[in-house]
Enzyme design. Structure first.
Site, PDB file in Angstrom:
ATOM      1  N   ASN A   1       2.408  -3.366   7.878  1.00 45.31           N
ATOM      2  CA  ASN A   1       3.503  -3.766   7.106  1.00 45.31           C
ATOM      3  C   ASN A   1       3.923  -2.885   6.007  1.00 45.31           C
ATOM      4  OD1 ASN A   1       2.747  -6.589   6.854  1.00 45.31           O
ATOM      5  ND2 ASN A   1       0.435  -6.256   6.534  1.00 45.31           N
TER       6      ASN A   1
ATOM      7  N   ALA B   1       0.672  -1.392  -0.542  1.00 45.92           N
ATOM      8  CA  ALA B   1       0.334  -0.507   0.125  1.00 45.92           C
ATOM      9  C   ALA B   1       0.643   1.084   0.042  1.00 45.92           C
ATOM     10  CB  ALA B   1      -0.595  -0.188   1.203  1.00 45.92           C
TER      11      ALA B   1
ATOM     12  N   HIS C   1      -0.717   6.860   3.790  1.00 49.69           N
ATOM     13  CA  HIS C   1       0.694   6.699   4.684  1.00 49.69           C
ATOM     14  C   HIS C   1       1.417   8.038   4.200  1.00 49.69           C
ATOM     15  CE1 HIS C   1      -0.847   3.004   5.625  1.00 49.69           C
ATOM     16  NE2 HIS C   1      -1.104   2.566   4.506  1.00 49.69           N
TER      17      HIS C   1
HETATM   18  N1  LIG Z   1       2.535  -4.746   2.454  1.00 52.41           N
HETATM   19  C1  LIG Z   1       1.105  -4.362   2.327  1.00 52.41           C
HETATM   20  O1  LIG Z   1       0.976  -3.308   2.308  1.00 52.41           O
HETATM   21  C2  LIG Z   1      -0.275  -4.386   2.661  1.00 52.41           C
HETATM   22  C3  LIG Z   1      -1.635  -3.984   3.106  1.00 52.41           C
HETATM   23  C4  LIG Z   1      -2.668  -4.338   3.740  1.00 52.41           C
HETATM   24  C5  LIG Z   1      -2.367  -6.007   4.162  1.00 52.41           C
HETATM   25  N2  LIG Z   1      -1.101  -6.325   3.718  1.00 52.41           N
HETATM   26  C6  LIG Z   1      -1.143  -8.064   4.420  1.00 52.41           C
HETATM   27  O2  LIG Z   1      -2.046  -8.685   3.625  1.00 52.41           O
HETATM   28  C7  LIG Z   1      -2.569  -9.522   4.530  1.00 52.41           C
HETATM   29  C8  LIG Z   1      -3.867 -10.106   3.864  1.00 52.41           C
HETATM   30  O3  LIG Z   1      -4.538  -9.274   3.849  1.00 52.41           O
HETATM   31  P1  LIG Z   1      -6.112  -9.478   3.404  1.00 52.41           P
HETATM   32  O4  LIG Z   1      -7.220  -8.189   3.739  1.00 52.41           O
HETATM   33  O5  LIG Z   1      -6.213 -10.043   2.366  1.00 52.41           O
HETATM   34  O6  LIG Z   1      -6.809 -10.690   4.508  1.00 52.41           O
HETATM   35  P2  LIG Z   1      -8.006 -11.157   5.119  1.00 52.41           P
HETATM   36  O7  LIG Z   1      -8.382 -11.474   5.772  1.00 52.41           O
HETATM   37  O8  LIG Z   1      -9.072 -10.944   3.490  1.00 52.41           O
HETATM   38  O9  LIG Z   1      -7.127 -12.837   4.307  1.00 52.41           O
HETATM   39  C9  LIG Z   1      -7.070 -13.484   5.204  1.00 52.41           C
HETATM   40  C10 LIG Z   1      -7.031 -15.358   4.900  1.00 52.41           C
HETATM   41  O10 LIG Z   1      -5.882 -16.044   5.259  1.00 52.41           O
HETATM   42  C11 LIG Z   1      -6.483 -17.161   5.776  1.00 52.41           C
HETATM   43  N3  LIG Z   1      -5.996 -17.822   7.065  1.00 52.41           N
HETATM   44  C12 LIG Z   1      -6.355 -17.328   7.308  1.00 52.41           C
HETATM   45  N4  LIG Z   1      -5.201 -18.194   8.495  1.00 52.41           N
HETATM   46  C13 LIG Z   1      -4.747 -19.252   7.547  1.00 52.41           C
HETATM   47  C14 LIG Z   1      -3.439 -20.322   8.052  1.00 52.41           C
HETATM   48  N5  LIG Z   1      -3.465 -20.673   9.179  1.00 52.41           N
HETATM   49  N6  LIG Z   1      -4.000 -20.839   6.181  1.00 52.41           N
HETATM   50  C15 LIG Z   1      -4.770 -21.002   5.691  1.00 52.41           C
HETATM   51  N7  LIG Z   1      -5.450 -19.745   5.627  1.00 52.41           N
HETATM   52  C16 LIG Z   1      -5.259 -19.239   6.777  1.00 52.41           C
HETATM   53  C17 LIG Z   1      -8.131 -16.548   6.275  1.00 52.41           C
HETATM   54  O11 LIG Z   1      -9.177 -17.876   6.047  1.00 52.41           O
HETATM   55  C18 LIG Z   1      -8.455 -15.468   4.864  1.00 52.41           C
HETATM   56  O12 LIG Z   1      -9.253 -15.943   3.625  1.00 52.41           O
HETATM   57  C19 LIG Z   1      -2.870  -9.113   5.957  1.00 52.41           C
HETATM   58  O13 LIG Z   1      -1.618  -9.592   6.828  1.00 52.41           O
HETATM   59  C20 LIG Z   1      -2.277  -7.598   6.082  1.00 52.41           C
HETATM   60  O14 LIG Z   1      -1.801  -7.354   6.954  1.00 52.41           O
HETATM   61  C21 LIG Z   1      -0.666  -5.991   3.703  1.00 52.41           C
END
Ligand SMILES: NC(=O)c1ccc[n+]([C@@H]2O[C@H](COP(=O)([O-])OP(=O)(O)OC[C@H]3O[C@@H](n4cnc5c(N)ncnc54)[C@H](O)[C@@H]3O)[C@@H](O)[C@H]2O)c1
Length: 267
Positions: free
Chosen positions: A189, A121, A219
């Site tokens: 993140n 992001a 940000h």
């Molecule tokens: N780098 C960045 O700028 C940035 C920005 C936004 C989000 N993120 C990160 O990206 C990640 C995903 O975000 P999202 O919005 O898709 O989250 P989300 O909650 O929509 O999806 C997470 C998925 O992981 C699954 N899950 C949880 N534990 C699990 C396990 N042990 N095994 C298998 N599946 C599992 C859940 O069922 C869910 O479908 C998060 O960690 C978030 O912090 C990073």
């Protein structure tokens, strides 16, 4: 794609907001890539085998992590040991679980595959990487979100902060990126990505603000070197599929995937 270019198989761990958006882009068509497996506790995606982390690492050339940070270590261990290409969107897991990078650095250099952390992001990583070559003096990120975006964060729970009572822009946290990753694992993140690209987590300053007037997540980065000062601000609307997330993060993964076979790559 040229005739002698092999198709690379792709697996996605976590088919929530980001994983599903990336899956849709691959299914729509990214040169040289095929989505063959996913791994999710909650059913995965129609028509794509939903398998264990072990099977994901074994069967796919490229594994994309889109999990909550606490679920990342077991996946990372399997992917690194299988020496597969690994794209990680939860950069903060690299700060929270240093054993991931320790394992990565213990692998033989001649067969080790890189861990790729997309810009997510954030905007401005290209300039920060260039600035680093001349020496970074200071690096800071201030993240602002609506109060609801911080619901359930360990720092909020531990300090008994009532987010519903915040009626003006309020600083929730100030510290370095390691402390921020512990207190706001799902929200920092971007701070982790900045520290990995810049001067490391201990020296990267993080401020976290809650603003009831904020329409999305903003940000603002300030990075100073001897010859240049970089400021960058990005405002992202929350992802309707997950208000804690951002649409741009998913598209930063798609952009990395497209670069794998692009004939011109702009970084
Ligand atoms: N780098 C960045 O700028 C940035 C920005 C936004 C989000 N993120 C990160 O990206 C990640 C995903 O975000 P999202 O919005 O898709 O989250 P989300 O909650 O929509 O999806 C997470 C998925 O992981 C699954 N899950 C949880 N534990 C699990 C396990 N042990 N095994 C298998 N599946 C599992 C859940 O069922 C869910 O479908 C998060 O960690 C978030 O912090 C990073």
């Amino acid at each position: 794609m040229t005739n002698n270019q092999a198709i690379k198989t792709v697996g996605i761990a976590g088919t929530g907001a980001i994983g599903t958006a990336v899956a849709k882009a691959i299914i729509k068509g990214i040169n040289g890539l095929k989505l063959t497996h996913v791994s999710d506790l909650n059913g995965g995606l129609d028509g794509i085998p939903n398998v264990s982390f072990d099977e994901l690492a074994e069967n796919c050339d490229i594994i994309i992590e889109c999990l909550p940070p606490k679920a990342v270590p077991p996946l990372a261990e399997r992917v690194i040991k299988a020496q597969k290409e690994f794209i990680m969107i939860s950069g903060c897991a690299l700060l929270m679980f240093p054993e991931i990078l320790e394992l990565q650095h213990s692998m033989p250099e001649n067969t080790r595959k890189p861990i790729i952390v997309p810009s997510g992001a954030l905007a401005g990583i290209d300039g920060i990487k260039a600035l680093k070559e001349l020496g970074i003096i200071s690096s800071k990120i201030a993240s602002t979100k609506p109060p609801v975006g911080f619901k359930g964060a360990p720092h909020i729970v531990k300090n008994n902060i009532d987010l519903t009572k915040i009626n003006q822009k309020t600083k929730l946290f100030s510290g370095n990126a390691i402390e921020a990753a512990q207190g706001f694992p799902a929200n920092v993140n971007v701070a982790a990505t900045l520290s990995l690209a810049g001067i490391g987590a201990e020296k990267t300053q993080v401020e976290i603000w809650a603003d009831p007037e904020a329409k999305g997540n903003a940000h603002e980065i300030t990075v100073e070197g001897q010859y240049s000062k970089l400021t960058s601000k990005i405002e992202n609307m929350p992802d309707p599929a997950n208000p804690k997330s951002s649409m741009l993060a998913a598209q930063s993964i798609v952009s990395v995937l497209k670069d794998i076979n692009n004939s011109v790559i702009v970084l």
